[in-house]
Design an enzyme around this catalytic site. Structure first.
Site, mmCIF file in Angstrom:
data_model
loop_
_atom_site.group_PDB
_atom_site.id
_atom_site.type_symbol
_atom_site.label_atom_id
_atom_site.label_comp_id
_atom_site.label_asym_id
_atom_site.label_seq_id
_atom_site.Cartn_x
_atom_site.Cartn_y
_atom_site.Cartn_z
ATOM 1 N N SER A 166 32.378 -7.352 54.648
ATOM 2 C CA SER A 166 32.054 -7.944 53.357
ATOM 3 C C SER A 166 33.206 -7.758 52.367
ATOM 4 O O SER A 166 34.309 -8.207 52.616
ATOM 5 C CB SER A 166 30.742 -7.342 52.841
ATOM 6 O OG SER A 166 30.209 -8.128 51.800
ATOM 7 N N ASP A 199 26.544 -11.756 56.183
ATOM 8 C CA ASP A 199 27.300 -10.576 55.745
ATOM 9 C C ASP A 199 27.486 -9.548 56.866
ATOM 10 O O ASP A 199 26.525 -9.152 57.523
ATOM 11 C CB ASP A 199 26.556 -9.929 54.572
ATOM 12 C CG ASP A 199 27.404 -8.927 53.819
ATOM 13 O OD1 ASP A 199 27.977 -8.034 54.452
ATOM 14 O OD2 ASP A 199 27.494 -9.047 52.584
#
Length: 711
Positions: A443, A560
């Site tokens: 991320s 993510d």
């Protein structure tokens, strides 16, 4: 032009008809024979301190087949926790003592050479082996069965005492350092250029110098070429002494620089060259911690292949051309015909010109089953003399740390805007000269890591982050989706900002190796991106589920990376990175509870907005405390904390830039998080420096305790 063009006409070498296989070992009857063809007798082995205490008749009997046996590279002599049924004396070759770590992988504790013994302490203490012993280069070992020794000790108890004393004194006599992180690594590395245009001399010299500066251990460069100059490999038999602690090639050494010596050898297409090379490598590695074999492209094929097989690592320097790709295919074909396991140590390095696009060549290598180890730009060339630039020096230093088994990896966690603290950590590392060899990020950690891996420094990272500074800066990232069926916002604007910084660069073109973590939406499996376009992989890694629309690439959908692996320490460990620094911005529940209690005790809860402000925040601000996006992120963080903490325990140094008032969407206040990352890294700078230099970290004692110790 090169010796490799003749590979197609060469026949695969085979073992002699007198050899036979026995339990995975190659035995040579009927007499004890060393790998260079020299016969062994009791007079040769008698000076050894362990064997000198044995009766003459016992030693003569042990020297008959199968007492002395040849073991090919990769043979496991015995395993950790296995029973001890024999003691082994290394006559030639090298063996590694490995121990299993907590993560299940094996770590090399010690490298042993001629004259060293294996399993002696387990035998004397009558306990299982503490290590796994593996043959590192083709070796000849003398096996002494435990029942043979126990029978001798039972007849003569004094013999057992003298033997035990010799075992204790042997390591100090060799000057061997204790095992562990600071023990000598003792590795043999082959460096083979497949193009005369690559200045291999400059590469080897700089690797040797960097190794010595890094480890302060002795390095020997062996330049192996066709029969033109230097000592012939076949003449090595005249000088070799099987178990002698004297370096027999001192008169043939050339002065290089402090800590680095050079030896020139020549090879011909003679039957004895292969065995002589294995013996030569064994002897040199007994007296030098690192042996760099620079192999000339015109060296005979058999000698080249034998050198690569007997090396721990083999760097093949390639230029991205059709000719080099063809030569590399021939090289692999010949190598695999000799040893199916040797190709695992081969690491192709692409030496690319600035104007040449390498992804296609990188793909071609991947199709051969051996992807490019790295791509170096700015290298020196012979045809057009040039000075190497800073990127070449960075790459050379990285190779030296790989050889010395002291690479440093940086794992950057997810965490939204809190991940801007990674920039502060990077700045402190740069300011203190702590070089990082590989980055793995999830991320926000992937976003910051990508820009740094591209080659932009911490100052540029901060400047990029501050472009969003200010009250309305967050609006530059928001790309609303109407209707919000799969997410409220798209990641396209964020990916566009990243491409503004690094362009459409591919993983293979980065200055530092990078691994980007994403989560496959359908299977929830962790996906590690290491090839293709960097910006696309990062876009997949930052797609927060529920907040952002999932990203689709090549027909697969990703979300993510922090969902599957918020702190990718294990990714670096799987790559073989020896020293790992983890930066974790995800607070554990107990820290959050502490912050809440402290807030209530001091000021109580902040006064809530009243009137229109409160009404607007509760009904229209999806990021407000208690609303849908805030609740969703809290739930995600709750699932991440245990995984992140578990990963942090596997790192050597853990930095935790945590703040009680940090918000995942607070991109408009970057200086706050950058300063937090700097302060945490500076507070643990002593640990980071100790890790970089490979020295144990000893925290400073409290003043009162130091005064007590002094008294």
């Amino acid at each position: 032009m090169f010796g490799w063009l003749n590979i197609r006409r060469s026949k695969p070498t085979t073992a002699g008809t007198s050899e036979r296989k026995s339990n995975g070992r190659l035995s040579k009857p009927p007499a004890a024979v060393c790998s260079n063809g020299a016969n062994l007798g009791s007079d040769t082995l008698k000076p050894h301190p362990l064997l000198s205490v044995l009766p003459e008749g016992t030693l003569e009997r042990l020297l008959t087949d199968p007492g002395v046996t040849e073991y090919p590279k990769g043979t496991v002599i015995f395993r950790e926790d296995g029973p001890c049924d024999a003691l082994f004396l290394i006559i030639s070759g090298r063996c590694e003592a490995r121990r299993k770590g907590s993560n299940g992988s094996y770590r090399v504790e010690e490298v042993l050479g001629p004259g060293d013994t294996l399993g002696e302490r387990a035998l004397l203490n009558r306990e299982p082996h503490r290590h796994t012993a593996v043959v590192a280069t083709h070796a000849v070992l003398l096996r002494i069965p435990s029942e043979e020794l126990q029978g001798l000790f039972a007849k003569d108890p004094c013999l057992a005492g003298r033997f035990s004393q010799a075992v204790v004194e042997r390591p100090s006599r060799l000057g061997r350092q204790p095992s562990g992180r600071n023990a000598p690594v003792r590795r043999v590395v082959s460096i083979l250029p497949l193009s005369l245009r690559v200045d291999a001399d400059a590469v080897v010299r700089q690797v040797a110098s960097s190794l010595f500066r890094l480890t302060n251990q002795r390095v020997l460069i062996v330049r192996l070429g066709p029969a033109r100059e230097g000592l012939a490999v076949t003449d090595w038999r005249v000088k070799e002494a099987t178990l002698s602690l004297e370096f027999r090639l001192a008169s043939d050494l050339h002065s290089h620089e402090e800590g680095c010596d050079e030896l020139r050898m020549s090879a011909e297409s003679k039957p004895g060259d292969r065995a002589a090379i294995a013996s030569l490598i064994s002897h040199c590695s007994q007296h030098y911690d690192y042996v760099l074999l620079q192999i000339h492209p015109e060296t005979p094929v058999a000698s080249t292949i034998e050198s690569v097989i007997e090396s721990d690592l083999a760097y093949i320097l390639l230029q991205p051309s059709a000719q080099n790709l063809y030569d590399f295919k021939l090289f692999l074909h010949e190598l695999n015909s000799r040893s199916s396991a040797a190709s695992s140590s081969v690491k192709p390095i692409i030496c690319a010109d600035e104007a040449f696009a390498t992804p296609d060549f990188h793909t071609a290598l991947k199709e051969l089953g051996i992807p490019a180890h790295s791509i170096v730009r700015g290298f020196p060339v012979r045809v057009e003399p040039s000075w190497p630039d800073h990127r070449f020096s960075l790459h050379i230093n990285r190779l030296a740390r790989e050889i010395a088994r002291c690479r440093i990896g940086l794992a950057l966690s997810s965490g939204g805007a809190k991940g801007l603290a990674h920039i502060g950590v990077i700045q402190v590392l740069e300011e203190n000269g702590i070089e990082v060899d590989c980055i793995a990020g999830a991320s926000m950690g992937a976003y910051v890591g990508a820009i740094w891996a591209y080659g932009l420094d911490g100052a540029v990272l901060e400047k990029t982050a501050r472009e969003l500074e200010g009250r309305w800066g967050l609006l530059r990232l928001i790309d609303p989706v109407v209707p919000p069926r799969r997410g409220f916002v798209s990641t396209r604007r964020t990916a566009a900002r990243l491409r503004k910084s690094i362009g459409g660069v591919h993983f293979s073109e980065l200055i530092r190796p990078l691994r980007v973590i994403a989560t496959h939406l359908d299977t929830l499996e962790r996906v590690v991106f290491s090839s293709g376009e960097v910006a696309g992989a990062v876009e997949a890694s930052i797609a927060i589920p529920g907040v952002c629309v999932p990203v689709t690439m090549d027909g697969e959908t990703y979300i993510d990376g922090g969902i599957a692996d918020p702190l990718p320490v294990d990714v670096l460990a799987e790559m073989g990175i020896e020293r790992i620094v983890a930066v974790n911005v995800i607070p554990p529940p107990e820290r959050i509870r502490f912050w809440l209690d402290a807030e209530r005790e001091t000021n109580g809860r902040e006064a809530r907005r009243t009137g229109f402000g409160r009404f607007f925040s509760n009904h229209f601000n999806y990021l407000a405390h208690g609303n849908i996006l805030d609740t969703m992120m809290q739930a995600i963080n709750g699932a991440q904390t245990r995984v992140a903490e578990s990963s942090a325990r596997e790192a050597d140094v853990v930095l935790r830039p945590l703040a009680g008032d940090a918000m995942w969407h607070d991109f408009t206040n970057p200086q706050k998080y950058i300063a937090l990352g700097r302060s945490v890294a500076e507070a643990q700078l002593a640990e980071l420096k100790a890790l970089a230099h490979g020295t144990p970290y000893e925290p400073a004692k409290p003043l009162a305790l130091r005064s007590t110790l002094a008294a």
